[in-house]
Design a protein around this motif. Structure first.
Motif, PDB file in Angstrom:
ATOM      1  N   LEU A   1      -6.904  -6.923   8.970  1.00 17.36           N
ATOM      2  CA  LEU A   1      -5.828  -6.296   8.204  1.00 17.36           C
ATOM      3  C   LEU A   1      -4.482  -6.448   8.924  1.00 17.36           C
ATOM      4  CD1 LEU A   1      -7.655  -3.063   7.009  1.00 17.36           C
ATOM      5  CD2 LEU A   1      -6.933  -4.977   5.574  1.00 17.36           C
TER       6      LEU A   1
ATOM      7  N   PRO B   1      -1.987   3.991   4.098  1.00 23.02           N
ATOM      8  CA  PRO B   1      -2.697   3.020   4.944  1.00 23.02           C
ATOM      9  C   PRO B   1      -4.202   3.063   4.709  1.00 23.02           C
ATOM     10  CG  PRO B   1      -2.050   4.943   6.230  1.00 23.02           C
ATOM     11  CD  PRO B   1      -1.394   5.092   4.884  1.00 23.02           C
ATOM     12  N   THR B   2      -4.846   1.940   4.937  1.00 23.41           N
ATOM     13  CA  THR B   2      -6.306   1.880   4.921  1.00 23.41           C
ATOM     14  C   THR B   2      -6.844   2.705   6.083  1.00 23.41           C
ATOM     15  OG1 THR B   2      -6.293  -0.340   3.975  1.00 23.41           O
ATOM     16  CG2 THR B   2      -8.303   0.341   5.117  1.00 23.41           C
TER      17      THR B   2
ATOM     18  N   TYR C   1      -0.936  -5.480   7.453  1.00 24.23           N
ATOM     19  CA  TYR C   1      -1.266  -4.084   7.202  1.00 24.23           C
ATOM     20  C   TYR C   1      -1.414  -3.328   8.518  1.00 24.23           C
ATOM     21  CZ  TYR C   1      -2.219  -5.851   2.529  1.00 24.23           C
ATOM     22  OH  TYR C   1      -2.102  -6.450   1.302  1.00 24.23           O
TER      23      TYR C   1
ATOM     24  N   GLN D   1       0.827  -1.202   0.000  1.00 25.32           N
ATOM     25  CA  GLN D   1       0.000   0.000   0.000  1.00 25.32           C
ATOM     26  C   GLN D   1       0.864   1.255   0.000  1.00 25.32           C
ATOM     27  OE1 GLN D   1      -2.378  -0.825   3.581  1.00 25.32           O
ATOM     28  NE2 GLN D   1      -4.203  -0.772   2.263  1.00 25.32           N
TER      29      GLN D   1
END
Length: 253
Positions: free
Chosen positions: A118, A101-102, A123, A98
């Motif tokens: 995640l 970040p989400t 993540y 990524q």
């Protein structure tokens, strides 16, 4: 494994009695039982004052096929079945790292487990929650009950853990989900300090006093994995550029 349903024992029974009852029903020596796993436990109070627990159990035995066929012939397929243990598997993700970040908006059950999934796969999402952390939230809720003064963004509805944190932590949703997601949630809560009974209670619940501690342990675990939490941060709007979210506009208390 062989699933046995409607296995009844007095509420004060021992593990040895559960083993003995299972062997009696299957008509095999106890030595042939390799493992018993309680799947569901419910209270049968129809013949008060006598109380019984009614169980569904998974039994691992020697000579499984023979024992199963003999049991079905005597008890019928309603109370006997062959089953395989179902474990929830997180869907395969992408392979590209990524760039950003989400961002997860809200730290209720969905947001919490989204972050947990995640983090389990390498993540480190950012979690925005309009309410406060559990400790601050508990103080605000107690103050409301005593004085009637409501904090709009830190109360029974909003804050770390979501509304369920202050409604006894009921866990009845999706109990018959064949994918195993609900069981995964229960096992995760047990991993972080919930009682093991929720894995098989017919009406599993944790209680606010325990659930609040479980949620804090989950958050600290996620922080160790690199996740970032921002409390008192209410997402208000999105800035869109070229069809993509460029920025999340937050109202930070």
């Amino acid at each position: 494994m062989i699933r046995l349903n409607q296995l009844k024992l007095p509420v004060n029974h021992t593990e040895a009695q559960l083993m003995n009852k299972t062997a009696q029903i299957l008509r095999i020596p106890e030595a042939e039982i390799l493992e018993i796993e309680i799947v569901r436990q419910s209270l049968d109070a129809r013949k008060k004052p006598e109380l019984f627990y009614s169980y569904s159990v998974n039994v691992t035995v020697k000579r499984e096929q023979k024992v199963y066929k003999d049991a079905v012939r005597r008890l019928g397929k309603v109370n006997v079945a062959l089953v395989e243990k179902t474990e929830y598997h997180f869907p395969d993700g992408g392979t590209q790292p990524q760039k950003h970040p989400t961002v997860i908006i809200g730290m209720g059950p969905a947001g919490l487990f989204c972050a947990y999934y995640l983090a389990q796969h390498g993540y480190a999402p950012v979690i925005l929650e309009r309410g406060e952390d559990v400790d601050t939230r508990q103080a605000d809720v107690e103050a409301f009950w005593q004085t009637g003064r409501l904090k709009p963004d830190s109360n029974v509805q909003f804050g770390e853990g979501g509304a369920g944190t202050f409604s006894d932590g009921k866990l009845n949703s999706a109990v018959k989900d064949p994918s195993g997601r609900n069981q995964f949630v229960l096992e995760t809560f047990v991993r972080f300090g919930a009682p093991e009974q929720i894995l098989y209670d017919n009406k599993p619940h944790i209680g606010t006093d325990i659930l609040s501690k479980v949620i804090v342990r989950m958050r600290k675990y996620l922080e160790e994995k690199g996740c970032q939490f921002f409390f008192g941060c209410c997402a208000k709007d999105f800035i869109i550029e070229n069809g993509s979210i460029r920025q999340i506009v937050c109202d930070k208390k």
